[in-house]
Design an enzyme around this catalytic site. Structure first.
Site, PDB file in Angstrom:
ATOM      1  N   SER A  32     -12.734  19.174  28.744  1.00 43.97           N
ATOM      2  CA  SER A  32     -13.672  20.069  28.050  1.00 43.97           C
ATOM      3  C   SER A  32     -15.034  20.117  28.726  1.00 43.97           C
ATOM      4  O   SER A  32     -15.585  21.197  28.965  1.00 43.97           O
ATOM      5  CB  SER A  32     -13.833  19.619  26.591  1.00 43.97           C
ATOM      6  OG  SER A  32     -12.602  19.689  25.908  1.00 43.97           O
ATOM      7  N   CYS A  70      -8.705  16.002  24.956  1.00 42.97           N
ATOM      8  CA  CYS A  70      -8.829  16.667  23.655  1.00 42.97           C
ATOM      9  C   CYS A  70      -7.749  17.714  23.453  1.00 42.97           C
ATOM     10  O   CYS A  70      -7.083  17.749  22.418  1.00 42.97           O
ATOM     11  CB  CYS A  70     -10.206  17.307  23.520  1.00 42.97           C
ATOM     12  SG  CYS A  70     -10.413  18.223  21.971  1.00 42.97           S
ATOM     13  N   CYS A  75      -7.595  15.519  20.294  1.00 47.29           N
ATOM     14  CA  CYS A  75      -8.013  16.188  19.060  1.00 47.29           C
ATOM     15  C   CYS A  75      -7.055  17.280  18.590  1.00 47.29           C
ATOM     16  O   CYS A  75      -6.680  17.328  17.417  1.00 47.29           O
ATOM     17  CB  CYS A  75      -9.397  16.822  19.235  1.00 47.29           C
ATOM     18  SG  CYS A  75     -10.512  15.960  20.332  1.00 47.29           S
ATOM     19  N   LYS A  78      -3.390  16.048  17.757  1.00 47.55           N
ATOM     20  CA  LYS A  78      -3.570  15.166  16.601  1.00 47.55           C
ATOM     21  C   LYS A  78      -3.779  15.965  15.320  1.00 47.55           C
ATOM     22  O   LYS A  78      -3.147  15.701  14.285  1.00 47.55           O
ATOM     23  CB  LYS A  78      -4.757  14.229  16.874  1.00 47.55           C
ATOM     24  CG  LYS A  78      -5.144  13.276  15.766  1.00 47.55           C
ATOM     25  CD  LYS A  78      -6.171  13.838  14.789  1.00 47.55           C
ATOM     26  CE  LYS A  78      -7.421  14.370  15.404  1.00 47.55           C
ATOM     27  NZ  LYS A  78      -8.369  13.379  15.874  1.00 47.55           N
ATOM     28  N   GLY A 173     -13.384  11.658  32.030  1.00 47.98           N
ATOM     29  CA  GLY A 173     -13.029  11.209  30.694  1.00 47.98           C
ATOM     30  C   GLY A 173     -12.710   9.735  30.591  1.00 47.98           C
ATOM     31  O   GLY A 173     -13.256   8.899  31.317  1.00 47.98           O
ATOM     32  N   TYR A 210     -11.062   5.393  14.511  1.00 48.69           N
ATOM     33  CA  TYR A 210     -10.600   6.665  13.953  1.00 48.69           C
ATOM     34  C   TYR A 210      -9.183   7.003  14.395  1.00 48.69           C
ATOM     35  O   TYR A 210      -8.398   7.561  13.618  1.00 48.69           O
ATOM     36  CB  TYR A 210     -11.577   7.792  14.290  1.00 48.69           C
ATOM     37  CG  TYR A 210     -11.670   8.173  15.751  1.00 48.69           C
ATOM     38  CD1 TYR A 210     -10.900   9.193  16.277  1.00 48.69           C
ATOM     39  CD2 TYR A 210     -12.552   7.520  16.604  1.00 48.69           C
ATOM     40  CE1 TYR A 210     -10.991   9.555  17.606  1.00 48.69           C
ATOM     41  CE2 TYR A 210     -12.643   7.862  17.940  1.00 48.69           C
ATOM     42  CZ  TYR A 210     -11.864   8.885  18.437  1.00 48.69           C
ATOM     43  OH  TYR A 210     -11.936   9.233  19.764  1.00 48.69           O
ATOM     44  N   GLU A 214      -6.200   7.632  11.647  1.00 46.41           N
ATOM     45  CA  GLU A 214      -5.592   8.966  11.685  1.00 46.41           C
ATOM     46  C   GLU A 214      -4.076   8.876  11.845  1.00 46.41           C
ATOM     47  O   GLU A 214      -3.317   9.539  11.135  1.00 46.41           O
ATOM     48  CB  GLU A 214      -6.220   9.796  12.804  1.00 46.41           C
ATOM     49  CG  GLU A 214      -7.633  10.245  12.481  1.00 46.41           C
ATOM     50  CD  GLU A 214      -8.364  10.868  13.662  1.00 46.41           C
ATOM     51  OE1 GLU A 214      -9.425  11.475  13.441  1.00 46.41           O
ATOM     52  OE2 GLU A 214      -7.880  10.745  14.815  1.00 46.41           O
ATOM     53  N   HIS A 469     -19.851  27.672  -7.005  1.00 47.37           N
ATOM     54  CA  HIS A 469     -19.064  27.084  -8.083  1.00 47.37           C
ATOM     55  C   HIS A 469     -17.791  27.888  -8.345  1.00 47.37           C
ATOM     56  O   HIS A 469     -17.826  29.116  -8.342  1.00 47.37           O
ATOM     57  CB  HIS A 469     -19.909  27.042  -9.367  1.00 47.37           C
ATOM     58  CG  HIS A 469     -19.228  26.362 -10.506  1.00 47.37           C
ATOM     59  ND1 HIS A 469     -19.080  24.986 -10.561  1.00 47.37           N
ATOM     60  CD2 HIS A 469     -18.624  26.873 -11.616  1.00 47.37           C
ATOM     61  CE1 HIS A 469     -18.432  24.689 -11.665  1.00 47.37           C
ATOM     62  NE2 HIS A 469     -18.147  25.808 -12.321  1.00 47.37           N
ATOM     63  N   GLU A 474     -20.719  22.021  -3.641  1.00 46.25           N
ATOM     64  CA  GLU A 474     -21.919  22.173  -4.474  1.00 46.25           C
ATOM     65  C   GLU A 474     -22.499  20.834  -4.906  1.00 46.25           C
ATOM     66  O   GLU A 474     -23.675  20.744  -5.279  1.00 46.25           O
ATOM     67  CB  GLU A 474     -21.621  23.025  -5.711  1.00 46.25           C
ATOM     68  CG  GLU A 474     -20.674  22.392  -6.709  1.00 46.25           C
ATOM     69  CD  GLU A 474     -20.427  23.289  -7.927  1.00 46.25           C
ATOM     70  OE1 GLU A 474     -21.417  23.835  -8.470  1.00 46.25           O
ATOM     71  OE2 GLU A 474     -19.271  23.435  -8.329  1.00 46.25           O
TER      72      GLU A 474
END
Length: 495
Positions: A32, A70, A75, A78, A173, A210, A214, A469, A474
């Site tokens: 990337s 990625c 990413c 995944k 990377g 992570y 995941e 709402h 919110e």
């Protein structure tokens, strides 16, 4: 065409002195960050080349692919598997909404895997076309630095060609780390986990980051028995402690067996599967063992030591605020520098590099208020400071606002899983320093919150914003009661 380039801190006045180089820029690594830097540099008029190893879903020293980790083995695939895993619990919840699933619903792992592979092949082609359309010359092969202005390209047939470039950009990377324990060859990394031929019915995952949580969510959502083994008391070290506890409860609530303060000591191959030994004397039988113990900068084969490029103790490329190494003609961006290892950050660094070197506008990457997400089920997302970081950095008191509630969807399905939201505020200035959320759609919500924090929003401005709402989002503009006030000298309460 004359080009403006930053040379030793000053913009060159003419492109003529660069004429003896084959390229103005040679990028090693077409992930990337490398693709972004190459494209944007070419759009500024630079003559750009980029090299990348041949495509393969599983990376190695001789395979990679345009798009990088990625797109090919990170990413994107995944997230496809996360979507697939979410349907299992959703089908159960749907029964309370009147959907009658009378027959057994089967999950076809190989079909999902095939669709995933089709998508990453498609994206690999798109990234190649992006380079071509920008006028970037693409070479397939391995690149290594052999001089301050020289790159050696090892082609697929083993032949070597040398190219000269005014500037060289390292964007190779990182690669998954494997801990050295007996039997470690029986384990896999996230690369292989995204391309397993057979779905594992029993999985042991080592790690608390992570990637670990995941994959625990993915495999558990698809029906596997999952044991998550990690060294700390809670997973996701570095995130807000309160939110880490929420994630741990959610993982456990979805049937994942948690093994905190634990590590693995040995793996053994048996007829019944892989026998996994822990340092607490436990023995777990598994079909697959995943090592999710971090990633290391991909610098091993770049020959950087030989040309004098400084590396840190993790073998990451050391750079200054503009992504420049100690060798003035060599630069580095993305995970190989081990700064903030996120794809959007590599994109930002690539953009800043192109502006600095070829756009006539020296630009430092800005690492403040970068949002991130962990795509466990449900996901965690945050931006800015955690409560712990705020306490350390603020010279005064910190106001903490929290809200834990049962999402409307769960009130009908009966799922007992609360969403938790949190704002961390400088009590003196009223500036919102950080926001966190664990619950459905957290990353989609947090992206908008990140804009507000980047603009310096105050808690009063949050409070004066009208909410949508009914929505979970919110809640971020209706948390008016302070949960607690903390500082370096005042311990937490109300946790």
């Amino acid at each position: 065409m004359a080009r403006k380039m930053l040379i030793d801190g000053e913009l060159s006045k003419s492109g003529e002195e660069e004429a003896h180089y084959d390229f103005d820029l040679f990028v090693i690594g077409a992930g990337s960050g490398g693709v972004r830097a190459g494209r944007f540099s070419a759009q500024s008029g630079a003559k750009v080349a980029i090299c990348e190893l041949p495509f393969d879903p599983i990376s190695s020293e001789v395979s990679g692919g345009v798009g990088g980790t990625c797109v090919i083995r990170g990413c994107v695939p995944k997230k496809i598997l996360v979507y697939g895993a979410a349907f299992g619990p959703e089908l159960e919840d749907a029964k309370s909404y009147g959907w009658e699933v009378n027959e057994r619903v089967n999950f076809n792992w190989k079909k999902l895997l095939h669709k995933k592979t089709e998508e990453i092949v498609r994206l690999n082609g798109i990234y190649k076309r992006l380079l071509s359309n920008a006028g970037v010359k693409f070479f397939e092969g391995e690149g290594r630095v052999i001089g301050p202005n020289e790159v050696e390209l090892i082609q697929l047939d083993g032949t070597k060609i040398t190219y000269s470039a005014k500037h060289i950009l390292i964007a190779t990377g990182s690669r998954a780390h494997r801990p050295e324990i007996p039997g470690q060859e029986l384990a896999i990394t996230s690369d292989e986990a995204l391309s397993l031929e057979e779905f594992p019915k029993r999985a042991v995952i080592l790690g608390g980051g992570y990637i670990a949580v995941e994959f625990a969510s993915i495999w558990r959502g698809m029906g596997a028995a999952v044991d998550l083994v990690f060294r700390k008391e809670l997973p996701l070290r570095g995130f807000d402690d309160e939110m880490r506890a929420v994630v741990a409860r959610n993982l456990e609530g979805r049937g994942i067996t948690m093994h905190p303060c634990t590590t693995l000591t040995k793996l053994e191959k048996t007829e019944g599967g892989i026998k996994v030994h822990t340092d607490h004397g436990e023995v777990i039988l598994a079909d697959v063992v995943l090592f999710a113990t971090g990633r290391l900068p991909n610098t091993k084969r770049l020959n950087l030591d030989a040309v004098g490029v400084e590396l840190d103790k993790m073998k990451a490329v050391k750079v200054d605020e503009y992504s420049r190494t100690n060798v003035p003609s060599i630069w580095a961006i993305g995970d190989v520098t081990n700064r903030m290892n996120l794809t959007p950050v590599a994109l930002m660094e690539g953009t800043c590099f192109a502006k600095t070197v070829f756009g006539g506008k020296p630009t430092k990457p800005d690492y403040s208020y970068i949002p991130c997400a962990t795509f466990c089920i449900p996901p965690l997302s945050c931006v800015g400071l955690s409560e712990e970081q705020a306490i350390e950095q603020v010279n005064g008191e910190v106001s903490v606002y929290t809200s834990a509630f049962n999402p409307m969807k769960n009130t009908i399905s009966g799922r007992t899983e609360k969403s938790v939201m949190k704002l961390v505020v400088d009590a003196e200035t009223d500036k919102v320093l950080g926001a966190s959320m664990c619950g459905p759609d957290a990353p989609e919500i947090m992206q908008g919150i990140a804009v507000a924090l980047k603009c310096g929003a105050t808690k009063e401005q949050f409070d004066s914003t009208v909410g949508i709402h009914p929505s979970a989002a919110e809640e971020f503009v209706t948390m008016r009661s302070e949960t607690r006030r903390v500082s370096k000298n005042k311990p937490k309460t109300n946790l």
